[in-house]
Write a protein that holds these residues in place. Structure first.
Motif, mmCIF file in Angstrom:
data_model
loop_
_atom_site.group_PDB
_atom_site.id
_atom_site.type_symbol
_atom_site.label_atom_id
_atom_site.label_comp_id
_atom_site.label_asym_id
_atom_site.label_seq_id
_atom_site.Cartn_x
_atom_site.Cartn_y
_atom_site.Cartn_z
ATOM 1 N N ARG A 240 -3.606 -8.912 12.104
ATOM 2 C CA ARG A 240 -4.782 -9.669 12.553
ATOM 3 C C ARG A 240 -5.187 -10.737 11.544
ATOM 4 O O ARG A 240 -5.668 -11.808 11.915
ATOM 5 N N LEU A 241 -5.022 -10.438 10.251
ATOM 6 C CA LEU A 241 -5.446 -11.363 9.200
ATOM 7 C C LEU A 241 -4.318 -12.264 8.716
ATOM 8 O O LEU A 241 -4.490 -13.007 7.742
ATOM 9 N N ASN A 242 -3.155 -12.177 9.373
ATOM 10 C CA ASN A 242 -1.997 -13.011 9.024
ATOM 11 C C ASN A 242 -1.549 -12.780 7.580
ATOM 12 O O ASN A 242 -1.288 -13.716 6.822
ATOM 13 N N LEU A 243 -1.454 -11.504 7.203
ATOM 14 C CA LEU A 243 -0.990 -11.113 5.879
ATOM 15 C C LEU A 243 0.309 -10.325 6.003
ATOM 16 O O LEU A 243 0.472 -9.551 6.934
ATOM 17 N N ARG A 244 1.213 -10.521 5.064
ATOM 18 C CA ARG A 244 2.429 -9.712 5.042
ATOM 19 C C ARG A 244 2.082 -8.315 4.551
ATOM 20 O O ARG A 244 1.258 -8.147 3.653
ATOM 21 N N CYS A 245 2.743 -7.313 5.108
ATOM 22 C CA CYS A 245 2.403 -5.923 4.786
ATOM 23 C C CYS A 245 3.648 -5.168 4.325
ATOM 24 O O CYS A 245 4.680 -5.174 5.009
ATOM 25 N N VAL A 246 3.545 -4.535 3.166
ATOM 26 C CA VAL A 246 4.589 -3.659 2.646
ATOM 27 C C VAL A 246 4.007 -2.260 2.505
ATOM 28 O O VAL A 246 3.024 -2.065 1.782
ATOM 29 N N VAL A 247 4.588 -1.298 3.213
ATOM 30 C CA VAL A 247 4.113 0.090 3.163
ATOM 31 C C VAL A 247 5.154 0.918 2.417
ATOM 32 O O VAL A 247 6.326 0.937 2.803
ATOM 33 N N VAL A 248 4.729 1.590 1.349
ATOM 34 C CA VAL A 248 5.626 2.449 0.573
ATOM 35 C C VAL A 248 5.303 3.898 0.900
ATOM 36 O O VAL A 248 4.170 4.349 0.718
ATOM 37 N N MET A 249 6.294 4.633 1.392
ATOM 38 C CA MET A 249 6.121 6.035 1.752
ATOM 39 C C MET A 249 7.110 6.903 0.984
ATOM 40 O O MET A 249 8.206 6.448 0.626
ATOM 41 N N THR B 94 0.832 -1.198 0.000
ATOM 42 C CA THR B 94 0.000 0.000 0.000
ATOM 43 C C THR B 94 0.866 1.246 0.000
ATOM 44 O O THR B 94 1.974 1.246 0.542
ATOM 45 N N ASP B 95 0.366 2.306 -0.646
ATOM 46 C CA ASP B 95 1.025 3.603 -0.588
ATOM 47 C C ASP B 95 0.575 4.313 0.667
ATOM 48 O O ASP B 95 -0.499 4.052 1.203
ATOM 49 N N CYS B 96 1.388 5.238 1.146
ATOM 50 C CA CYS B 96 1.089 5.895 2.414
ATOM 51 C C CYS B 96 1.707 7.289 2.429
ATOM 52 O O CYS B 96 2.858 7.469 2.053
ATOM 53 N N ALA B 97 0.917 8.278 2.862
ATOM 54 C CA ALA B 97 1.430 9.634 3.070
ATOM 55 C C ALA B 97 1.411 9.920 4.563
ATOM 56 O O ALA B 97 2.443 9.956 5.217
ATOM 57 N N SER B 98 0.209 10.106 5.109
ATOM 58 C CA SER B 98 0.079 10.199 6.558
ATOM 59 C C SER B 98 0.170 8.794 7.134
ATOM 60 O O SER B 98 -0.457 7.857 6.633
ATOM 61 N N ALA B 99 0.961 8.630 8.183
ATOM 62 C CA ALA B 99 1.211 7.306 8.751
ATOM 63 C C ALA B 99 -0.033 6.685 9.360
ATOM 64 O O ALA B 99 -0.028 5.491 9.678
ATOM 65 N N LYS B 100 -1.106 7.465 9.542
ATOM 66 C CA LYS B 100 -2.359 6.914 10.062
ATOM 67 C C LYS B 100 -2.806 5.728 9.214
ATOM 68 O O LYS B 100 -3.224 4.692 9.724
ATOM 69 N N ALA C 127 5.297 9.972 -5.173
ATOM 70 C CA ALA C 127 6.365 8.986 -5.305
ATOM 71 C C ALA C 127 5.942 7.653 -4.709
ATOM 72 O O ALA C 127 6.240 6.583 -5.263
ATOM 73 N N ALA C 128 5.232 7.688 -3.586
ATOM 74 C CA ALA C 128 4.794 6.453 -2.932
ATOM 75 C C ALA C 128 3.826 5.672 -3.821
ATOM 76 O O ALA C 128 3.947 4.445 -3.950
#
Length: 510
Positions: free
Chosen positions: A253-262, A236-242, A298-299
């Motif tokens: 919670r759902l047992n998924l790997r998470c990649v955050v692009v900022m 997922t893309d992310c600007a505000s860290a919220k 860019a994110a």
């Protein structure tokens, strides 16, 4: 030859994103309510019988000031009955028993230039979720799908799974289990109303969500879709860290790997929240545009590239209603529940619809969620406020960016111009295609606010209502006050309030 181009594309992608470490480099620069239907209105549209999912009702926490309690609210004639504002349908349970009235809201004529499909409510009056008929239209001349051929298979698969899931009562039952505890209150801002000296100002308190994100409905819905597709990794893309923090928490919670692009600059300004994302198990990547801007643009670009290069295993959770079809439709379907909550809560509080709704507009997630249920009521004013330094709707022109045709800031040669805003979520050179269509058709009113206006709005909510809001929603505070004065007493305005951004604002006294 094609293989060489593909390898070059993915190799370039790997060079442009950088995984963060604990020390970031220095930048170069709901309430669920149960209103009672008083009168029946003949439906103009027939809707097939569908199955609804029961959500356990909780006590209403809509609050009103003593002044409101002692002064009867007056509702304009345009919203004298609930049937003019909230859409319901004949619905049955799996055993065939009737649950709701056979009432539909009267659909008023829409503005001549505004063209979209009829609106069907998901949230019902008896506190149930009804699987909606899905439409991928409503974008006018905007939208589309401009992507590499390699990702078309994923988009086709996503479209099919989305249509199947949203017509499945079991999907909405699972969705309700995650979302029902996150319905946010709507309350009358008595001091802000007094300051304006006009219409009642109501605040939709999305700042009370976990991490203060107003995108929780979309995040939950898309994560459940990803799991149905068998995708184990979310990007997922992310600007505000919220947004990133809530996504990381739900992935855990759902047992998924998470990649955050900022964007690199956004990540540097929110170091503590980036660390929290990592503690929640997320992998955080940072990115910059060729011009050196490390922002949301860019994110999004790098998150799209990451998903293209990993399309067989990764699911791209777009943070806003942007990108190629069907991504904007996914976002609007789940985010629309925000506006539907407001419609039900306003009727429970004052017995009618709001006369106007106001929200800040970055990519458009808040606008799509808040405005869409009210599009077919031309008497209700929909007002968006964008950052003066990122005013794609006000100063942009038509082009194709990040997979869709929309409005964007660009020069005469079609090169994308850099944007600027004190709010990370507002700092984007483009906007969602549906919001662009609303602007072009004249259905929404758009104005701009400077950074100084945003800081003034931040302080106004803080001093008068005791709310520490997000810098994105702070852009819209002054416009809401001006609109309240314009409409006058007896009218009602809803302002969307998001959670505070934990960003470094050196030299700024907030």
């Amino acid at each position: 030859m094609l293989r060489s181009i593909w390898d070059l594309f993915c190799f370039s992608h790997q060079q442009t994103i950088v995984e963060t470490n604990s020390t970031l480099p220095t930048s170069s620069k709901a309430i669920r309510v149960r209103p009672v239907l008083d009168t029946a209105v003949t439906a103009r549209l027939s809707i097939p019988q569908v199955t609804v999912i029961q959500i356990t009702a909780r006590p209403s926490s809509i609050t009103a000031s003593p002044g409101l309690a002692s002064t009867p609210s007056t509702c304009p004639s345009t919203c004298s009955s609930l049937a003019e504002s909230i859409v319901t349908a004949t619905s049955v349970t799996s055993d065939g028993s009737s649950l709701t009235s056979d009432t539909l809201a009267k659909l008023e004529p829409i503005p001549p230039l505004y063209d979209c499909t009829p609106y069907f409510q998901i949230l019902q009056l008896d506190d149930t979720l009804r699987p909606p008929p899905i439409s991928f239209s409503g974008y006018g001349s905007f939208g589309g799908r401009f992507v590499p051929e390699s990702i078309m298979g994923f988009l086709y698969e996503l479209t099919s799974v989305f249509e199947s899931a949203t017509s499945d009562p079991a999907f909405w039952a699972e969705y309700a289990a995650f979302q029902r505890a996150r319905n946010t209150p709507l309350h009358r801002a008595s001091k802000l109303t007094h300051l304006a000296g006009g219409a009642n100002i109501w605040l939709k308190r999305e700042d009370l969500n976990v991490y203060g994100s107003h995108k929780t409905r979309n995040i939950i819905g898309q994560l459940l879709l990803a799991r149905r597709m068998g995708r184990a990794e979310i990007v997922t893309d992310c600007a505000s860290a919220k947004h990133g923090n809530f996504t990381a928490a739900m992935c855990a919670r759902l047992n998924l790997r998470c990649v955050v692009v900022m964007g690199a600059d956004d990540a540097q300004a929110q170091e503590e929240d980036v660390l929290e994302m990592k503690m929640l198990g997320a992998r955080v990547l940072t990115a910059r545009t060729p011009s050196g801007m490390g922002t949301l643009r860019a994110a999004i670009t790098e998150a799209l590239r990451y998903s293209v290069c990993n399309h067989e295993t990764a699911y791209y959770l777009m943070g806003g209603p942007v990108g190629p079809n069907p991504l904007p439709t996914l976002t609007r379907t789940f985010q629309t529940l925000l506006g539907e909550e407001v419609a039900a809560q306003m009727h429970a509080a004052v017995g009618c619809q709001p006369d106007a709704l106001v929200t800040a507009v970055g990519s458009g997630a808040g606008a799509v969620g808040l405005f869409r249920p009210f599009l077919h009521e031309p008497s209700i004013r929909l007002v968006g406020v964008e950052s003066a330094g990122a005013a794609a709707l006000t100063e942009g022109s038509v082009g194709v960016l990040q997979g869709a045709r929309t409005l964007m800031l660009q020069n005469h040669d079609g090169q994308i111009l850099d944007s600027y805003s004190i709010s990370p979520d507002m700092n984007l050179s483009t906007v969602g295609p549906e919001v662009a269509h609303w602007k072009e058709s004249g259905r929404v009113e758009i104005s701009t606010a400077t950074d100084a206006d945003a800081l003034d709005g931040f302080k106004t909510l803080q001093r008068h209502e005791g709310i520490v809001s997000g810098l994105d929603s702070s852009h819209a505070v002054r416009r809401a006050i001006d609109l309240a004065r314009e409409l006058g007493p007896g009218k009602n305005i809803v302002l969307l309030v998001t959670g505070c951004d934990a960003i470094g604002m050196r030299g700024l006294d907030v």
